[in-house]
Design a protein around this motif. Structure first.
Motif, PDB file in Angstrom:
ATOM      1  N   ASP A 406       0.815  -1.215   0.000  1.00 16.21           N
ATOM      2  CA  ASP A 406       0.000   0.000   0.000  1.00 16.21           C
ATOM      3  C   ASP A 406       0.855   1.274   0.000  1.00 16.21           C
ATOM      4  OD1 ASP A 406      -2.248  -1.533  -0.066  1.00 16.21           O
ATOM      5  OD2 ASP A 406      -2.756  -1.286   2.055  1.00 16.21           O
ATOM      6  N   ALA A 407       2.142   1.122   0.285  1.00 14.25           N
ATOM      7  CA  ALA A 407       3.074   2.256   0.174  1.00 14.25           C
ATOM      8  C   ALA A 407       3.708   2.325  -1.211  1.00 14.25           C
ATOM      9  CB  ALA A 407       4.161   2.141   1.238  1.00 14.25           C
ATOM     10  N   SER A 438      16.140  -7.316  -3.373  1.00 11.69           N
ATOM     11  CA  SER A 438      15.999  -5.874  -3.284  1.00 11.69           C
ATOM     12  C   SER A 438      14.583  -5.509  -2.866  1.00 11.69           C
ATOM     13  CB  SER A 438      16.329  -5.183  -4.602  1.00 11.69           C
ATOM     14  OG  SER A 438      16.428  -3.789  -4.408  1.00 11.69           O
ATOM     15  N   PHE A 439      14.538  -4.623  -1.898  1.00 16.21           N
ATOM     16  CA  PHE A 439      13.310  -3.939  -1.507  1.00 16.21           C
ATOM     17  C   PHE A 439      13.337  -2.610  -2.245  1.00 16.21           C
ATOM     18  CE2 PHE A 439      10.770  -1.108   1.064  1.00 16.21           C
ATOM     19  CZ  PHE A 439       9.821  -1.894   1.710  1.00 16.21           C
ATOM     20  N   VAL A 440      12.337  -2.359  -3.082  1.00 15.87           N
ATOM     21  CA  VAL A 440      12.336  -1.175  -3.938  1.00 15.87           C
ATOM     22  C   VAL A 440      11.246  -0.222  -3.462  1.00 15.87           C
ATOM     23  CG1 VAL A 440      12.165  -0.310  -6.303  1.00 15.87           C
ATOM     24  CG2 VAL A 440      13.116  -2.590  -5.874  1.00 15.87           C
ATOM     25  N   ALA A 441      11.650   1.015  -3.150  1.00 16.08           N
ATOM     26  CA  ALA A 441      10.719   2.030  -2.655  1.00 16.08           C
ATOM     27  C   ALA A 441      10.695   3.205  -3.619  1.00 16.08           C
ATOM     28  CB  ALA A 441      11.121   2.475  -1.253  1.00 16.08           C
ATOM     29  N   PRO A 442       9.867   3.136  -4.684  1.00 16.55           N
ATOM     30  CA  PRO A 442       9.784   4.241  -5.641  1.00 16.55           C
ATOM     31  C   PRO A 442       9.216   5.502  -4.987  1.00 16.55           C
ATOM     32  CG  PRO A 442       8.767   2.231  -6.492  1.00 16.55           C
ATOM     33  CD  PRO A 442       8.982   2.034  -5.038  1.00 16.55           C
ATOM     34  N   GLY A 443       9.803   6.632  -5.319  1.00 12.26           N
ATOM     35  CA  GLY A 443       9.304   7.909  -4.818  1.00 12.26           C
ATOM     36  C   GLY A 443       9.657   8.197  -3.378  1.00 12.26           C
ATOM     37  N   LYS A 444      10.551   7.410  -2.795  1.00 10.33           N
ATOM     38  CA  LYS A 444      10.868   7.577  -1.376  1.00 10.33           C
ATOM     39  C   LYS A 444      12.354   7.858  -1.160  1.00 10.33           C
ATOM     40  CE  LYS A 444       7.037   4.783   0.275  1.00 10.33           C
ATOM     41  NZ  LYS A 444       6.213   5.998   0.475  1.00 10.33           N
ATOM     42  N   THR A 445      12.605   8.678  -0.160  1.00  9.95           N
ATOM     43  CA  THR A 445      13.967   8.930   0.283  1.00  9.95           C
ATOM     44  C   THR A 445      14.430   7.770   1.152  1.00  9.95           C
ATOM     45  OG1 THR A 445      13.235  10.035   2.296  1.00  9.95           O
ATOM     46  CG2 THR A 445      13.481  11.403   0.309  1.00  9.95           C
ATOM     47  N   ALA A 451      11.733   4.530   7.679  1.00  4.23           N
ATOM     48  CA  ALA A 451      10.533   4.626   8.506  1.00  4.23           C
ATOM     49  C   ALA A 451       9.519   3.552   8.139  1.00  4.23           C
ATOM     50  CB  ALA A 451       9.910   6.015   8.349  1.00  4.23           C
ATOM     51  N   LEU A 452       9.408   3.244   6.842  1.00  2.00           N
ATOM     52  CA  LEU A 452       8.482   2.206   6.395  1.00  2.00           C
ATOM     53  C   LEU A 452       8.905   0.822   6.896  1.00  2.00           C
ATOM     54  CD1 LEU A 452       6.007   1.494   4.610  1.00  2.00           C
ATOM     55  CD2 LEU A 452       7.604   1.282   2.677  1.00  2.00           C
TER      56      LEU A 452
END
Length: 670
Positions: A406-407, A438-445, A451-452
């Motif tokens: 959901d993130a 790999s954990f991929v977090a698009p649009g995130k710093t 924090a997620l």
């Protein structure tokens, strides 16, 4: 020169002249029909302007002075052909007979192949297995070349640059691999096609499609060969090899037939993920593609739906397509979008590859440049106080799937039991490992990603799990992706996999979540390994389209789970069969947890029960009807494709029929 050979030279010259003299008309047609992006359809690439037409065929017929030979290249009955009573009409309407193989009476003579080669501009390749250079009994034996091939055998680049090699040779029959990767000391053609055309124009695809259909040859389509089920192979086949269709064009503002107005790009069907991502970086945009470097954008990847590290943000690869150019089974070349040839457009976005045509290019949405953070780490049972602590750490990951998806994030992970942290060595092995590829977090710093992950990592800390996450951040998706996803190892025949999509309700139910966690542990205990993804086919930044054939189960998925078994390089077919059946049977555990879901066809099980329902869901009835309409003779075939149930590969290996592509393709026995 005399006979067919002399006529072939004349025919080739005629075709060249016809194409040359038609070039201005073709350009004009392209200008009139698709001059600009604002018209709702992209301009044709130069290679798409060189087309086979009835006029070209008429000149060919006149040059050959032999109607039977000319008919070998004629369009099918549903095209604009005017020769309703011709031989080609009769051939084109013959349904479901065994495909002609080398040695059969109907197999083309060498001189007919020579004619075909001239017509396709000398791009016909008499294919040999890539590893045949290592076998003295083959005329092309070359010790130096063998050494190079053997050294590079596990790299994707080697196989995708060959016209018929595939990256998972189990599915062509394990017939020719170099030592030490071969279970035998011999080399046979096996499921590798007999001929291939290195495509450089649409006309060459049309010629190949017509030639194969009219002579009832087995047709194979290969882009890169990056496929888990051997779609790019087939015994005795003719391969349409689109790997070098590499054109690309960016449209800052594109007005699509479906109402989309915004940036887009058109890619030749040979463009691969790494090329699309590099192009995106160069223009300050982001494209949705696969995680693996070598995946082809315009092949079975997009046709099969196409999951991506960006899917939880923007949906599936098939959701991005605004238009495509296609050569259909009757040889005609069309543009397909939501208004023009809409049925084809719907089908080829999620309805699977090798179904009704060959895609020559596709136009897709371009998204803004996207800062991205990736995280890579691993831990083993030795990094935890106990096996129970290890599995509790896995359980905590499952409990966070919904939050992560959901993130808009994506996670690609492995779980198994092997001191080398690859697969599972044997049933009962307790050398457990977890590897986050790999954990991929698009649009995130980095800070937002930390924090997620904090709730999960807090559990790991409380369990005294030792792990060292490596955070990688870039202001664009390409740079973050390229650091996190190196080229994968391929070329072995050691693994059989099956898969299942698990929906959101599994992770919202305490009981179903517990069953899933227990299933993971049971799989590893029984000698299997897991390659999984937390992912959704419904991106948080978009509304999913309702006008494509993507498996509906993708829209409510929170994880795509692959379960696999392994054996040794020297394992016999008996071992392969036993372990393959075990994987299929074990997957009933996940099928029962999510009975109304399905499986991703491009990473699914050839032995999947209720294959059509699992891979296509409620779309299958319409897909099958369109298959019969657009490809009534069954020219296009793959073991997991629409209509596959009408056919069988009469496997020559000691396996049941249709377990690989090494056998004659025939209508299914009753």
């Amino acid at each position: 020169m005399k006979g067919v050979w002399g006529l072939a030279i004349a025919a080739g010259a005629s075709l060249a002249r016809a194409q040359s003299s038609s070039s201005s008309a073709l350009t004009a047609a392209a200008t009139t029909v698709a001059a600009t992006a604002a018209s709702g359809a992209p301009s044709l690439f130069p290679y798409e302007r060189v087309q086979l037409t009835e006029g070209v065929l008429a000149e060919l017929c006149a040059a050959l002075k032999n109607d039977s030979l000319a008919d070998l290249f004629a369009f099918g009955s549903s095209s604009n052909s005017t020769s309703a009573d011709s031989t080609v009409e009769k051939r084109s309407n013959v349904k479901h007979s065994c495909k002609v193989m080398p040695g059969d009476a109907g197999w083309p003579s060498e001189r007919v192949w020579d004619l075909f080669d001239i017509l396709v501009g000398g791009n016909l390749i008499k294919a040999v297995p890539l590893a045949s250079y290592c076998y003295p009994e083959w005329p092309n034996y070359n010790a130096d070349k063998c050494a190079t091939i053997t050294a590079d055998w596990l790299t994707s680049n080697l196989h995708m640059a060959d016209p018929t090699s595939i990256m998972l040779p189990l599915y062509e029959g394990r017939t020719c691999m170099p030592s030490p990767y071969s279970y035998t000391d011999s080399c046979e053609q096996g499921g590798y096609p007999t001929y291939a055309v290195n495509i450089s124009t649409v006309a060459e695809i049309q010629l190949a499609v017509n030639f194969a259909r009219n002579l009832n040859l087995r047709l194979v389509v290969k882009n890169t060969g990056h496929d888990f089920n051997g779609k790019a192979s087939g015994k005795g086949g003719l391969t349409v090899w689109t790997h070098y269709l590499k054109d690309k064009e960016y449209y800052p503002t594109f007005t699509a037939a479906n109402g989309y107005v915004g940036p887009a790009a058109k890619f030749g069907s040979g463009i691969q993920v790494w090329e699309a991502y590099e192009f995106g970086k160069s223009i300050g945009k982001t494209f949705v593609g696969g995680e693996a470097v070598t995946v082809g954008m315009g092949g079975g990847y997009t046709a099969g739906g196409g999951h991506s590290p960006l899917s939880s943000m923007y949906g599936m690869a098939a959701d991005q397509v605004l238009a495509m150019e296609v050569v259909l089974a009757d040889g005609t070349f069309i543009t397909a979008d939501s208004k023009e040839n809409a049925d084809v457009f719907w089908m080829l976005r999620g309805g699977g590859g090798s179904t009704i045509g060959v895609v020559t290019s596709l136009t897709v949405k371009a998204w803004p440049q996207l800062e991205t953070t990736t995280v890579t780490f691993n831990f083993t049972v030795s990094d935890t106080p106990s096996a129970d602590a290890f599995w509790a750490a896995i359980e905590s990951y499952l409990e966070n799937f919904e939050t992560f998806v959901d993130a808009g994030t994506y996670g690609y992970y492995y779980i198994g039991a092997d001191s080398d942290e690859v697969g599972t060595e044997y049933a009962g092995d307790h050398a457990y490992y977890f590897r986050m590829e790999s954990f991929v977090a698009p649009g995130k710093t980095v800070a937002q990603t930390e924090a997620l992950l904090a709730p999960w990592f807090k559990v790991l800390d409380n369990l005294n799990v030792t792990y060292t996450p490596w955070y990688n951040h870039a202001d664009n998706f390409h740079d973050a992706w390229s650091a996190a996803f190196p080229q994968e190892y391929v070329g072995t025949d050691l693994v059989k996999t099956a898969s299942r999509l698990l929906p959101r309700k599994v992770f919202q139910s305490t009981e179903l979540l517990k069953q899933t966690w227990e299933a993971y542990r049971d799989a590893v205990e029984q000698g299997l390994f897991i390659a999984g993804f937390h992912i959704s086919g419904t991106g948080i930044a978009v509304d999913p389209p309702t006008d494509n054939a993507v498996l509906p189960a993708w829209r409510d998925t929170l994880t795509h789970v692959i379960v696999g078994s392994e054996w040794n390089f020297t394992s016999s077919w008996d071992v392969v069969e036993t372990l393959s059946l075990f994987v299929t049977e074990w997957m009933d555990v996940l099928r029962e947890i999510a009975p109304d879901s399905g499986a991703y066809m491009s990473e699914g099980d050839l032995l999947e029960p209720n294959l059509q329902e699992s891979f296509y869901g409620s779309n299958y009835e319409r897909l099958y009807a369109l298959k019969q309409e657009y490809d009534p003779t069954g020219l296009f075939f793959a073991l997991t494709a629409v209509g596959a149930e009408d056919w069988e590969v009469q496997t020559t290996d000691p396996l049941p029929y249709s377990w690989n592509t090494n056998g004659r393709l025939c209508p299914k026995s009753t």
